[in-house]
Design a protein around this motif. Structure first.
Motif, PDB file in Angstrom:
ATOM      1  N   THR A   1       9.330   9.690  -1.160  1.00 23.49           N
ATOM      2  CA  THR A   1      10.423  10.417  -1.087  1.00 23.49           C
ATOM      3  C   THR A   1      11.533   9.780  -1.632  1.00 23.49           C
ATOM      4  OG1 THR A   1       9.635  11.221   1.324  1.00 23.49           O
ATOM      5  CG2 THR A   1      11.692  11.812   0.473  1.00 23.49           C
ATOM      6  N   MET A   2      11.557   8.507  -1.431  1.00 24.01           N
ATOM      7  CA  MET A   2      12.772   7.626  -2.248  1.00 24.01           C
ATOM      8  C   MET A   2      12.659   7.742  -3.782  1.00 24.01           C
ATOM      9  SD  MET A   2      14.327   6.819   0.445  1.00 24.01           S
ATOM     10  CE  MET A   2      15.522   5.639   0.184  1.00 24.01           C
ATOM     11  N   GLY A   3      11.100   7.573  -3.930  1.00 22.69           N
ATOM     12  CA  GLY A   3      10.975   7.402  -5.423  1.00 22.69           C
ATOM     13  C   GLY A   3      10.945   8.823  -6.326  1.00 22.69           C
ATOM     14  N   SER A   4      10.532   9.886  -5.593  1.00 20.44           N
ATOM     15  CA  SER A   4      10.993  11.160  -6.126  1.00 20.44           C
ATOM     16  C   SER A   4      12.381  11.313  -6.350  1.00 20.44           C
ATOM     17  CB  SER A   4      10.166  12.323  -5.268  1.00 20.44           C
ATOM     18  OG  SER A   4      10.619  13.676  -5.723  1.00 20.44           O
TER      19      SER A   4
ATOM     20  N   HIS B   1       2.751   6.746   7.336  1.00 15.27           N
ATOM     21  CA  HIS B   1       2.188   6.847   6.123  1.00 15.27           C
ATOM     22  C   HIS B   1       3.306   6.491   4.978  1.00 15.27           C
ATOM     23  CE1 HIS B   1      -0.574   9.297   2.955  1.00 15.27           C
ATOM     24  NE2 HIS B   1      -1.056   8.048   3.252  1.00 15.27           N
ATOM     25  N   PRO B   2       3.230   5.262   4.391  1.00 10.89           N
ATOM     26  CA  PRO B   2       3.960   4.840   3.231  1.00 10.89           C
ATOM     27  C   PRO B   2       4.626   5.913   2.325  1.00 10.89           C
ATOM     28  CG  PRO B   2       2.406   3.001   3.821  1.00 10.89           C
ATOM     29  CD  PRO B   2       2.023   4.389   4.438  1.00 10.89           C
ATOM     30  N   PRO B   3       3.604   6.722   1.733  1.00 11.12           N
ATOM     31  CA  PRO B   3       4.074   7.622   0.590  1.00 11.12           C
ATOM     32  C   PRO B   3       5.191   8.734   1.279  1.00 11.12           C
ATOM     33  CG  PRO B   3       1.885   7.547   0.500  1.00 11.12           C
ATOM     34  CD  PRO B   3       2.224   6.569   1.809  1.00 11.12           C
ATOM     35  N   SER B   4       5.193   8.829   2.506  1.00 16.01           N
ATOM     36  CA  SER B   4       6.117   9.685   3.163  1.00 16.01           C
ATOM     37  C   SER B   4       7.319   9.198   3.345  1.00 16.01           C
ATOM     38  CB  SER B   4       5.792  10.300   4.479  1.00 16.01           C
ATOM     39  OG  SER B   4       5.775   9.212   5.447  1.00 16.01           O
ATOM     40  N   VAL B   5       7.495   7.686   3.185  1.00 15.74           N
ATOM     41  CA  VAL B   5       8.775   7.342   3.123  1.00 15.74           C
ATOM     42  C   VAL B   5       9.283   6.737   1.783  1.00 15.74           C
ATOM     43  CG1 VAL B   5      10.178   5.396   3.920  1.00 15.74           C
ATOM     44  CG2 VAL B   5       8.558   6.453   5.421  1.00 15.74           C
ATOM     45  N   VAL B   6       8.537   5.786   1.378  1.00 16.76           N
ATOM     46  CA  VAL B   6       8.926   5.375  -0.207  1.00 16.76           C
ATOM     47  C   VAL B   6       8.692   6.503  -1.226  1.00 16.76           C
ATOM     48  CG1 VAL B   6       8.749   3.012   0.342  1.00 16.76           C
ATOM     49  CG2 VAL B   6       6.881   4.106  -0.654  1.00 16.76           C
TER      50      VAL B   6
ATOM     51  N   ALA C   1       0.812  -1.348  -0.044  1.00 18.52           N
ATOM     52  CA  ALA C   1      -0.157  -0.125   0.035  1.00 18.52           C
ATOM     53  C   ALA C   1       0.995   1.242   0.060  1.00 18.52           C
ATOM     54  CB  ALA C   1      -0.812  -0.083   1.360  1.00 18.52           C
ATOM     55  N   THR C   2       0.698   2.038  -1.089  1.00 18.46           N
ATOM     56  CA  THR C   2       1.220   3.381  -1.132  1.00 18.46           C
ATOM     57  C   THR C   2       0.614   4.136  -2.302  1.00 18.46           C
ATOM     58  OG1 THR C   2       3.256   4.655  -1.091  1.00 18.46           O
ATOM     59  CG2 THR C   2       3.113   2.960  -2.766  1.00 18.46           C
ATOM     60  N   HIS C   3       0.762   5.412  -2.320  1.00 20.10           N
ATOM     61  CA  HIS C   3       0.353   6.143  -3.518  1.00 20.10           C
ATOM     62  C   HIS C   3       1.558   6.581  -4.332  1.00 20.10           C
ATOM     63  CE1 HIS C   3      -3.633   6.560  -1.249  1.00 20.10           C
ATOM     64  NE2 HIS C   3      -2.969   7.158  -0.124  1.00 20.10           N
ATOM     65  N   PRO C   4       1.638   6.019  -5.329  1.00 17.82           N
ATOM     66  CA  PRO C   4       2.891   6.172  -5.882  1.00 17.82           C
ATOM     67  C   PRO C   4       3.151   7.126  -6.869  1.00 17.82           C
ATOM     68  CG  PRO C   4       1.562   4.487  -6.999  1.00 17.82           C
ATOM     69  CD  PRO C   4       0.972   4.824  -5.991  1.00 17.82           C
ATOM     70  N   SER C   5       1.998   7.806  -7.715  1.00 17.80           N
ATOM     71  CA  SER C   5       2.096   9.122  -8.648  1.00 17.80           C
ATOM     72  C   SER C   5       2.430  10.274  -7.933  1.00 17.80           C
ATOM     73  CB  SER C   5       1.135   8.779  -9.543  1.00 17.80           C
ATOM     74  OG  SER C   5       0.892   7.757 -10.349  1.00 17.80           O
ATOM     75  N   GLY C   6       1.920  10.695  -6.928  1.00 15.94           N
ATOM     76  CA  GLY C   6       1.625  12.020  -6.276  1.00 15.94           C
ATOM     77  C   GLY C   6       3.100  12.350  -5.823  1.00 15.94           C
ATOM     78  N   ALA C   7       3.702  11.562  -5.557  1.00 19.30           N
ATOM     79  CA  ALA C   7       4.932  12.000  -5.016  1.00 19.30           C
ATOM     80  C   ALA C   7       6.115  12.035  -6.068  1.00 19.30           C
ATOM     81  CB  ALA C   7       5.459  11.091  -3.965  1.00 19.30           C
ATOM     82  N   VAL C   8       6.058  11.497  -7.103  1.00 19.85           N
ATOM     83  CA  VAL C   8       6.791  11.385  -8.329  1.00 19.85           C
ATOM     84  C   VAL C   8       6.584  12.641  -9.235  1.00 19.85           C
ATOM     85  CG1 VAL C   8       7.889  10.065 -10.329  1.00 19.85           C
ATOM     86  CG2 VAL C   8       7.368   9.042  -8.020  1.00 19.85           C
ATOM     87  N   LEU C   9       5.243  12.423 -10.018  1.00 22.03           N
ATOM     88  CA  LEU C   9       5.106  13.380 -11.061  1.00 22.03           C
ATOM     89  C   LEU C   9       5.249  14.905 -10.885  1.00 22.03           C
ATOM     90  CD1 LEU C   9       4.031  13.421 -13.959  1.00 22.03           C
ATOM     91  CD2 LEU C   9       1.803  13.455 -13.244  1.00 22.03           C
TER      92      LEU C   9
ATOM     93  N   ALA D   1       6.998  14.606   0.106  1.00 24.20           N
ATOM     94  CA  ALA D   1       7.753  13.413  -0.578  1.00 24.20           C
ATOM     95  C   ALA D   1       8.125  13.842  -1.871  1.00 24.20           C
ATOM     96  CB  ALA D   1       6.857  12.306  -0.606  1.00 24.20           C
ATOM     97  N   SER D   2       7.298  14.546  -2.492  1.00 20.49           N
ATOM     98  CA  SER D   2       7.896  15.254  -3.792  1.00 20.49           C
ATOM     99  C   SER D   2       8.830  16.050  -3.817  1.00 20.49           C
ATOM    100  CB  SER D   2       6.574  15.742  -4.722  1.00 20.49           C
ATOM    101  OG  SER D   2       6.659  15.999  -5.806  1.00 20.49           O
ATOM    102  N   ARG D   3       8.559  17.324  -2.936  1.00 27.03           N
ATOM    103  CA  ARG D   3       9.575  18.343  -3.000  1.00 27.03           C
ATOM    104  C   ARG D   3      11.044  17.810  -2.248  1.00 27.03           C
ATOM    105  NH1 ARG D   3       8.863  23.227   1.935  1.00 27.03           N
ATOM    106  NH2 ARG D   3      10.667  24.250   1.326  1.00 27.03           N
TER     107      ARG D   3
END
Length: 505
Positions: free
Chosen positions: A206-209, A199-204, A141-149, A254-256
């Motif tokens: 950030t790594m994905g971004s 919250h996973p998106p705040s961890v992975v 479970a994570t929200h993958p696109s919002g941190a990267v795009l 995460a994105s920033r």
């Protein structure tokens, strides 16, 4: 600074070589054999990730990967544009405009003519994407696109006109960011369940971004590794802020911060070379996942590498709420149809004696009486009762007037929740069951094992475009909406991504 560091390293090598020569004069055979037979150092996990990020090229993107990632880009843009109408986005944008001098470089979703510095644009656009919990979800479970795009668009904006990335460059970097998130989460069994601690998106995310930006900036393998290590120090957010206005900040940060990590690495900033390795006694990325057991990444396609997004599709939400809500909504909507048939087209709380929900055990989405939109988006009870009344859940279901309906409050007071042992808090294995006991004693039941939009039952392209048109159309004129669809669908053919960037200004 980098030159002096290189000179210092060179002097150290020369010194070691002089000692080595004196030693070989005394014991020529033994020392020479020791040098020849010493095994080459094994590549660390962290180094393999850096080499992987730097070495991936367009040749690794299969037609399936391209098609699925373009769907993700389109959905994320639409969700972000709609999110630019929310209060939390407005607060974040005002903060950035008032506290920091704008650089007028990178575009802001839904605000024609408004520009910020690249990192702040990545932040507010990331906030927009998650402001309504309407963005895509993966498993684990994570929200993958919002941190990267948002980060990639901001980096593209800051590049000079003669160096804009191609559409294929953008898609490659996007998929790198998605891939790194998926790989890191698959090194932990605990990550496969609905989260409890952070919250996973705040961890992975950030790594994905960081990985995506490092790839787009063409950083070398060592810099890519350092970008991930720097990002690890900037990652993390507790689950206590779920169902509040602060949760969208997790995606924005995460994105920033991932983008910041890549930019710092590009300047030569260094961090731990073992951040992703499971090193005894030293907490690196395993500080987030206690059962973290990493494996090196291999670029060699002949050894079976493929993007995870090729193997597993993405879940796209049909309404703006936590993914777990989609099971109970589909189950409750099926009961609504039965109620409508019995009572000639009307559904009233007076008809219902009790509502039983059989759902996974997860505290932060078990909210009997939500008081605001963010709590409502994270409430099994609210979403099930809304679907029982209306036959569906939509964007309008989370307005203040909809939340305060007396009929809804009456239904909420009659809800009972069970957590069956065969219903784990896992988006790949859970189900939602709604059982309604009517005032006369009859019992109506509905169950959903896989909702429409889940990776096992993905939205059609037609449904995805319909969602995008509805979301983007809330802030953009119709022609611009259609031009955005066209730009995204042709992204892999664009010589540079300027047409896409222009549609967001």
């Amino acid at each position: 600074m980098m030159i002096s560091k290189l000179q210092k390293t060179t002097r150290s090598v020369y010194t070691m070589r002089s000692v080595h020569r004196s030693a070989t004069n005394a014991l020529p055979t033994l020392v020479q054999h020791a040098v020849v037979e010493r095994p080459a150092p094994q590549e660390t996990v962290t180094a393999s990730f850096g080499r992987f990020i730097s070495g991936l090229g367009a040749e690794h993107l299969t037609p399936t990967v391209l098609q699925r990632s373009k769907r993700m880009v389109l959905d994320s843009l639409g969700v972000g544009l709609l999110g630019s109408t929310t209060e939390v986005f407005e607060l974040a944008l005002e903060h950035c405009q008032q506290m920091y001098a704008p650089d007028y470089i990178s575009s802001v979703y839904g605000r024609t003519g408004t520009k910020l510095s690249p990192t702040l644009a990545a932040f507010v656009n990331g906030v927009a994407v998650h402001s309504m919990d309407f963005d895509d979800t993966w498993h684990p479970a994570t929200h993958p696109s919002g941190a990267v795009l948002p980060a990639l668009l901001a980096v593209s904006d800051m590049m000079p006109p003669n160096r804009k990335p191609s559409g294929l460059d953008l898609l490659l970097a996007f998929n790198v960011g998605i891939e790194i998130q998926g790989r890191l989460m698959r090194f932990s069994n605990g990550a496969r369940n609905i989260p409890k601690r952070f919250h996973p998106p705040s961890v992975v995310g950030t790594m994905g971004s960081a990985a995506a930006c490092a790839n787009l900036l063409s950083l070398d393998p060592s810099q890519c590794s350092h970008a991930l290590a720097i990002a690890t120090s900037l990652a993390g957010a507790p689950m206590a802020n779920a169902a509040t206005q602060s949760k969208p900040l997790h995606i924005g940060n995460a994105s920033r911060l991932g983008m910041e990590a890549a930019l710092l690495a590009s300047r030569g900033l260094e961090a731990s070379p073992l951040i992703l390795d499971s090193v005894t006694g030293v907490a690196g990325f395993n500080a987030f996942y206690e059962d973290y057991m990493p494996l090196p990444l291999n670029l060699d396609k002949d050894k079976g590498h493929s993007f995870l997004i090729e193997v597993q599709d993405i879940a796209f939400k049909r309404f703006p709420a936590h993914l777990g809500m989609h099971w109970v909504v589909d189950a409750a909507a099926s009961v609504n149809k039965l109620l409508v048939g019995i009572h000639s087209g009307t559904v009233s709380a007076s008809q219902v004696k009790e509502i039983l929900l059989r759902v996974p055990r997860s505290k932060y989405i078990n909210r009997p009486f939500p008081e605001c939109e963010h709590q409502a988006r994270h409430s099994f009870q609210f979403n099930a009762c809304s679907a029982l009344l209306d036959g569906e859940v939509t964007t309008q279901s989370f307005t203040a007037d909809a939340i305060r309906r007396p009929e809804l409050a009456a239904l909420l007071s009659r809800v009972r929740v069970e957590h069956p042992a065969d219903n784990p808090a896992n988006f790949d294995r859970m189900y939602g069951e709604v059982q309604v006991t009517l005032d006369g004693g009859d019992v109506l039941s509905g169950r959903c094992d896989t909702f429409y939009g889940h990776w096992r039952n993905p939205l059609t392209n037609e449904s995805l475009r319909k969602k995008f048109r509805s979301n983007a159309g809330a802030v953009l004129p119709r022609k611009q909406v259609e031009d955005l669809i066209e730009a995204v669908e042709a992204l892999d053919d664009l010589q540079d991504c300027t047409p896409l960037l222009l549609q967001l200004q």
